[in-house]
Write a protein that holds these residues in place. Structure first.
Motif, PDB file in Angstrom:
ATOM      1  N   LEU A   1      38.986  25.156  26.853  1.00 54.28           N
ATOM      2  CA  LEU A   1      38.190  25.021  28.186  1.00 54.28           C
ATOM      3  C   LEU A   1      39.385  25.630  29.534  1.00 54.28           C
ATOM      4  CD1 LEU A   1      36.003  21.879  28.651  1.00 54.28           C
ATOM      5  CD2 LEU A   1      35.246  24.213  27.723  1.00 54.28           C
ATOM      6  N   THR A   2      40.519  25.347  29.173  1.00 53.16           N
ATOM      7  CA  THR A   2      41.373  25.421  29.865  1.00 53.16           C
ATOM      8  C   THR A   2      42.092  27.108  30.025  1.00 53.16           C
ATOM      9  OG1 THR A   2      42.629  23.273  29.986  1.00 53.16           O
ATOM     10  CG2 THR A   2      43.877  24.620  30.171  1.00 53.16           C
ATOM     11  N   GLY A   3      41.790  27.549  28.489  1.00 57.05           N
ATOM     12  CA  GLY A   3      42.577  28.551  28.322  1.00 57.05           C
ATOM     13  C   GLY A   3      41.490  30.157  28.740  1.00 57.05           C
ATOM     14  N   LEU A   4      40.061  29.234  29.094  1.00 57.94           N
ATOM     15  CA  LEU A   4      38.935  29.998  29.087  1.00 57.94           C
ATOM     16  C   LEU A   4      39.448  29.502  31.472  1.00 57.94           C
ATOM     17  CD1 LEU A   4      36.160  29.209  26.833  1.00 57.94           C
ATOM     18  CD2 LEU A   4      37.680  31.547  26.826  1.00 57.94           C
ATOM     19  N   LEU A   5      39.569  28.890  31.582  1.00 57.71           N
ATOM     20  CA  LEU A   5      39.836  28.727  33.449  1.00 57.71           C
ATOM     21  C   LEU A   5      40.688  29.544  33.270  1.00 57.71           C
ATOM     22  CD1 LEU A   5      39.287  27.414  35.953  1.00 57.71           C
ATOM     23  CD2 LEU A   5      40.575  25.709  35.000  1.00 57.71           C
ATOM     24  N   LEU A   6      41.914  29.443  33.044  1.00 55.84           N
ATOM     25  CA  LEU A   6      42.953  30.815  33.367  1.00 55.84           C
ATOM     26  C   LEU A   6      42.397  32.088  33.088  1.00 55.84           C
ATOM     27  CD1 LEU A   6      45.785  29.296  31.577  1.00 55.84           C
ATOM     28  CD2 LEU A   6      45.253  29.192  34.270  1.00 55.84           C
ATOM     29  N   TYR A   7      41.564  32.728  31.983  1.00 56.01           N
ATOM     30  CA  TYR A   7      41.247  33.895  32.426  1.00 56.01           C
ATOM     31  C   TYR A   7      40.598  33.821  33.362  1.00 56.01           C
ATOM     32  CZ  TYR A   7      38.383  37.489  30.808  1.00 56.01           C
ATOM     33  OH  TYR A   7      37.335  39.168  30.663  1.00 56.01           O
ATOM     34  N   ARG A   8      39.772  33.540  33.702  1.00 63.59           N
ATOM     35  CA  ARG A   8      39.074  33.960  34.803  1.00 63.59           C
ATOM     36  C   ARG A   8      39.471  33.770  36.194  1.00 63.59           C
ATOM     37  NH1 ARG A   8      35.008  35.891  34.569  1.00 63.59           N
ATOM     38  NH2 ARG A   8      34.180  35.691  36.797  1.00 63.59           N
ATOM     39  N   PHE A   9      40.996  32.520  35.988  1.00 64.44           N
ATOM     40  CA  PHE A   9      41.164  32.867  37.234  1.00 64.44           C
ATOM     41  C   PHE A   9      41.613  33.929  37.468  1.00 64.44           C
ATOM     42  CE2 PHE A   9      45.752  32.473  39.102  1.00 64.44           C
ATOM     43  CZ  PHE A   9      45.216  32.696  40.272  1.00 64.44           C
ATOM     44  N   ASP A  10      42.577  34.820  36.177  1.00 64.94           N
ATOM     45  CA  ASP A  10      42.697  36.382  36.637  1.00 64.94           C
ATOM     46  C   ASP A  10      41.698  37.750  36.978  1.00 64.94           C
ATOM     47  OD1 ASP A  10      45.110  35.271  35.675  1.00 64.94           O
ATOM     48  OD2 ASP A  10      44.761  36.345  33.100  1.00 64.94           O
ATOM     49  N   VAL A  11      40.622  36.876  36.241  1.00 64.60           N
ATOM     50  CA  VAL A  11      39.468  37.976  36.331  1.00 64.60           C
ATOM     51  C   VAL A  11      39.216  37.632  38.151  1.00 64.60           C
ATOM     52  CG1 VAL A  11      37.085  38.559  36.649  1.00 64.60           C
ATOM     53  CG2 VAL A  11      38.752  38.389  34.165  1.00 64.60           C
ATOM     54  N   ASN A  12      39.339  36.636  38.904  1.00 69.71           N
ATOM     55  CA  ASN A  12      38.406  35.917  40.179  1.00 69.71           C
ATOM     56  C   ASN A  12      39.621  36.485  40.480  1.00 69.71           C
ATOM     57  OD1 ASN A  12      36.122  34.986  39.149  1.00 69.71           O
ATOM     58  ND2 ASN A  12      37.288  32.747  39.420  1.00 69.71           N
ATOM     59  N   VAL A  13      40.605  37.355  40.698  1.00 70.78           N
ATOM     60  CA  VAL A  13      41.826  37.497  41.521  1.00 70.78           C
ATOM     61  C   VAL A  13      41.669  39.003  42.056  1.00 70.78           C
ATOM     62  CG1 VAL A  13      44.352  38.040  41.823  1.00 70.78           C
ATOM     63  CG2 VAL A  13      43.837  35.874  41.036  1.00 70.78           C
ATOM     64  N   ARG A  14      41.495  39.555  40.697  1.00 68.99           N
ATOM     65  CA  ARG A  14      40.997  41.470  41.079  1.00 68.99           C
ATOM     66  C   ARG A  14      39.836  41.444  41.657  1.00 68.99           C
ATOM     67  NH1 ARG A  14      42.953  39.892  35.864  1.00 68.99           N
ATOM     68  NH2 ARG A  14      45.133  41.908  35.691  1.00 68.99           N
ATOM     69  N   SER A  15      38.825  40.120  41.721  1.00 74.20           N
ATOM     70  CA  SER A  15      37.205  40.641  42.021  1.00 74.20           C
ATOM     71  C   SER A  15      37.555  40.215  43.665  1.00 74.20           C
ATOM     72  CB  SER A  15      36.350  39.681  40.974  1.00 74.20           C
ATOM     73  OG  SER A  15      36.693  39.468  40.104  1.00 74.20           O
ATOM     74  N   SER A  16      38.818  39.496  43.501  1.00 74.08           N
ATOM     75  CA  SER A  16      38.362  39.307  45.872  1.00 74.08           C
ATOM     76  C   SER A  16      39.215  40.268  45.785  1.00 74.08           C
ATOM     77  CB  SER A  16      39.811  37.487  45.301  1.00 74.08           C
ATOM     78  OG  SER A  16      40.467  38.269  44.964  1.00 74.08           O
ATOM     79  N   LEU A  17      39.868  41.348  45.577  1.00 80.54           N
ATOM     80  CA  LEU A  17      40.732  42.688  46.052  1.00 80.54           C
ATOM     81  C   LEU A  17      39.370  43.444  46.588  1.00 80.54           C
ATOM     82  CD1 LEU A  17      42.441  44.837  46.881  1.00 80.54           C
ATOM     83  CD2 LEU A  17      42.553  45.537  44.165  1.00 80.54           C
ATOM     84  N   VAL A  18      38.181  43.150  45.500  1.00 83.59           N
ATOM     85  CA  VAL A  18      36.997  43.983  45.507  1.00 83.59           C
ATOM     86  C   VAL A  18      35.734  43.606  46.732  1.00 83.59           C
ATOM     87  CG1 VAL A  18      34.320  44.918  44.503  1.00 83.59           C
ATOM     88  CG2 VAL A  18      36.605  44.829  43.187  1.00 83.59           C
TER      89      VAL A  18
END
Length: 274
Positions: A206-223
């Motif tokens: 669960l923690t690994g998936l959370l960190l992965y989603r954090f990576d994606v969300n930082v990119r998404s926040s740019l858009v």
């Protein structure tokens, strides 16, 4: 002394697979369908490499105006502030969605859901949040709370709840049933089993998936910033509209540094969790 010669066994013919013609025909149909779909896609999207070649001059002019980047103190300071806002949007959009995603994951996993009705309702909610893109949520929340990073945070919370809840529920369904069965045998309730067996067992995943989603969300926040949800995306959009391409390049370099730093930090944490 008599020597007995043994004949080598004759090689038997390999029987033909009666399904071979069917398989060949199936693959031929699949390839034909894929080719047809791609032809339709090329037509619908007006895909034309020739246009890219003819537009090379425009791209050259664009790069000539963007290089070198504008490294004036005001532009760099604004870019850093915008990049940090983008980072905070991604962080809050990820962490605040955790309790909602965890609850829906527990209710939406076959191994932990109380009954079929609750399971279907939870899966439906997760599907809705996951199906609506974060940029659409951003447009909705911008009309509700106005322009700014708060709308971006709300958009990421909604979308990330659906995506992360789906990933977490699948992880819970694949958990080793041994500890859960042991607690049930000892008379533990459903929620005690979830809290003391299911979640601790899959916590690293669960923690690994959370960190992965954090990576994606930082990119998404740019858009999301491009539609008015704050952050450095808003600065990039403004620079493009005012033809300040050298400023735009500066902002892109700054956000690239932030994203690389986030990737390295996430990779370091995931490695320590293994």
């Amino acid at each position: 002394m008599t020597t007995t010669l043994t004949r080598a066994p004759e090689a038997l013919p390999v029987p033909r697979d009666p399904r071979a013609p069917y398989r060949a025909g199936s693959w031929a149909v699949i390839v034909a369908v894929l080719v047809l779909l791609h032809l339709m896609a090329f037509s619908a999207t007006e895909f034309s490499p020739g246009k890219l070649v003819t537009g090379a001059q425009g791209m050259t002019n664009f790069l000539a105006e963007a290089i070198p980047p504008d490294l004036s103190p005001d532009v760099v300071r604004a870019g850093i502030d915008g990049a940090m806002t983008t980072l905070w949007i991604g962080l809050l959009g990820t962490t605040i969605s955790v309790p909602f995603a965890l609850l829906l994951a527990v209710l939406g996993a076959r191994t932990t859901s109380p009954n079929a009705v609750v399971y279907q309702v939870a899966r439906g909610i997760l599907s809705f949040f996951r199906a609506v893109p974060d940029i659409v949520f951003a447009l909705i929340f911008v009309t509700a709370v106005g322009l700014g990073p708060f709308a971006g945070v709300l958009a990421l919370i909604a979308h990330n709840t659906g995506v992360m809840g789906k990933l977490w529920s699948e992880a819970m369904e694949d958990v080793d049933p041994g500890p859960e069965q042991a607690l049930r045998t000892a008379g533990a309730s459903r929620w005690q089993v979830v809290a003391n067996a299911t979640i601790p067992t899959v916590l690293p995943q669960l923690t690994g998936l959370l960190l992965y989603r954090f990576d994606v969300n930082v990119r998404s926040s740019l858009v999301l910033g491009l539609v008015g949800a704050g952050g450095i995306g808003l600065l990039i959009n403004k620079a493009i509209k005012t033809f300040q391409f050298d400023e735009m390049l500066t902002y892109l370099i700054i956000i690239l540094v932030v994203i690389v730093a986030v990737d390295l930090a996430s990779a370091w944490i995931r490695k320590r969790l293994q």
